[in-house]
Enzyme design. Sequence first.
Site, PDB file in Angstrom:
ATOM      1  N   CYS A 112      42.763   0.866  74.487  1.00 55.71           N
ATOM      2  CA  CYS A 112      42.547  -0.312  75.219  1.00 55.71           C
ATOM      3  C   CYS A 112      43.670  -1.370  75.247  1.00 55.71           C
ATOM      4  CB  CYS A 112      41.163  -0.889  75.357  1.00 55.71           C
ATOM      5  SG  CYS A 112      40.953  -1.672  76.927  1.00 55.71           S
ATOM      6  N   GLU A 124      34.842   4.430  71.035  1.00 58.26           N
ATOM      7  CA  GLU A 124      33.888   4.193  70.118  1.00 58.26           C
ATOM      8  C   GLU A 124      32.571   3.965  70.852  1.00 58.26           C
ATOM      9  OE1 GLU A 124      36.256   2.531  71.039  1.00 58.26           O
ATOM     10  OE2 GLU A 124      35.711   0.277  71.319  1.00 58.26           O
ATOM     11  N   SER A 156      16.410 -11.006  45.924  1.00 59.55           N
ATOM     12  CA  SER A 156      15.399 -11.409  47.234  1.00 59.55           C
ATOM     13  C   SER A 156      14.393 -10.077  47.190  1.00 59.55           C
ATOM     14  CB  SER A 156      16.295 -11.472  48.373  1.00 59.55           C
ATOM     15  OG  SER A 156      16.484 -10.219  48.808  1.00 59.55           O
ATOM     16  N   VAL A 171      16.546  -4.698  50.402  1.00 56.81           N
ATOM     17  CA  VAL A 171      17.578  -3.600  49.672  1.00 56.81           C
ATOM     18  C   VAL A 171      18.893  -4.070  49.379  1.00 56.81           C
ATOM     19  CG1 VAL A 171      18.465  -3.009  52.193  1.00 56.81           C
ATOM     20  CG2 VAL A 171      18.348  -1.139  50.367  1.00 56.81           C
TER      21      VAL A 171
END
Length: 521
Positions: A86, A174, A227, A230
Amino acid sequence: MRDTSRLEKILVLDFGAQYAHLICRRIRELGVFSELVPYDITQQEIIRKRARGLILSGGPQSVYANGAPLPSEKIYGMKVPVLGICYGLQAMVYQNGGTLYRGQKREYGKATLRMVKSSVLFSGISKPMSCWMSHGDAARKLPRGFEAIGKTSDSPYAAISSKDGLFAIQFHPEVSHTEQGMRILSNFVFKICGCTRNWTAGTMIEDSIAEIRSKVGKDDKVLCALSGGVDSSTSALLIEKSIGRSRLKCVFVDHGLLREGERARIEKTFRPRLGDNLVIVDESKKFLAALKGVEDPEEKRMIMGREFIRTFERESRKYSHNFKWLAQGTLYTDIVESARGGASRKTRSVIKSHHNVGGLPKDIAFEILEPLKDLYKDEVRKIARQLGLPIELARAHPFPGPGLAVRIIGKVTQEKLDIVRKSSAIVEDELQSAGLLSKLWQAFAFTGDDLATGVKGDSRELGHIVTVRIVESKDAMTADWFRIPNEVLERISNRITNEVNGVTWVTYAVSSKPPSTIEPQ
Ligand code: XMP
């Protein structure tokens, strides 16, 4: 930035398209490392990074505009293949001597691309394909040495190439609306740039360990902010693997804005793994006092970020040895949204100052270690599994560091905290029973100061409105609201109004990201 010189990589030059990072993601999905870099990256830096290919992203500007971002012209003569997308096509045409129509050739939405010349970029694609266009300017005259390889009804130069390894497309490979977008990117990465697939959980781990060892000195100690999600758990395990247990301490802060049962979950999961290396501190009074009366969400994040750091500094002082490093589970997406550093700084605005990125105070007694800062959540989940974290944890929904502070609109009060905590537990419980929880990105409830009338028993009662927010997403940069089965939503709503004091209405959030964000604040 980590030393990825070992890895073959594709650099994506960032011209400010909102989804430039999506190109990076797609390349990584193909198994090749890719990094978003500032559009004006120098030739030396490209060589230093040993790029195998360059992609010029889209961007909102016209190349003719005053101060329009343009790459160094040297990139076209480096014998490193370049793919312009683009705005990237327009920059390539303009800088190599071609001309453009300005704003007259607007094309937005789906178009059909027809190949007009055989090209390795379209290898394996024989039929016309649909592609996604979104541009104002378009190529009028190609530079010398370039030819058209694809066209649409409005763009005779929808895809172009030169003999020197320069390729450009006017559409966006994308996005999922472009039918063969992944095939085109794959042709560029493997057939044109000659990369091999080597970006796997294994290489990500090796790479992170090498980076941690290169930074953390032989006698340095690391305090890890844990925390229980993950990201920070994976970070802790990577550090443990890199420097051993004796120089690592993991600190879990109960800040009073946690979900129901969170502290007990941490004990159960991490005590057996970390033993005395896990420290749990209750700082809820301090955090809640610091948030008292604060309504602005960015201010809440700054306060949380600051209080976290002060807590870690206090903890560090409790031990005879000092901790040089503070490790956090910061992800690539946190950095992009907080517009910190690298490519993001120049072309992006702050979406949210994630508490552990934009919310950090200036005077910190630590150096910051962020082993996951170049990774996306799904990559971290892969690493987590490979490192042996239980699947429930690897797949757990993200929970923002500032906790319920950003799920309470307006001032944080005990009443609103109780409402959000209990309502969210019901949302999770019902989705779990329906077998849906693990398929979703995030599911929770939030509330604010708006009140609505209800009838409880026979009398009128004014109560809070609770909004249920459930989204599907791949990386939190975009998200779609979940089309929840009616009967599940009904059970959630009934239970919240019956079981949670002070709630009269339940609503369901049907906004996607963009234009909304996932958290309400
Ligand atoms: P938004 O609300 O920006 O959230 O769409 C994107 C993802 O980031 C999480 N989030 C945060 N995580 N500190 C964090 O550690 C923060 O300040 C923060 N704000 C949002 C959010 O839960 C979602 O997964």
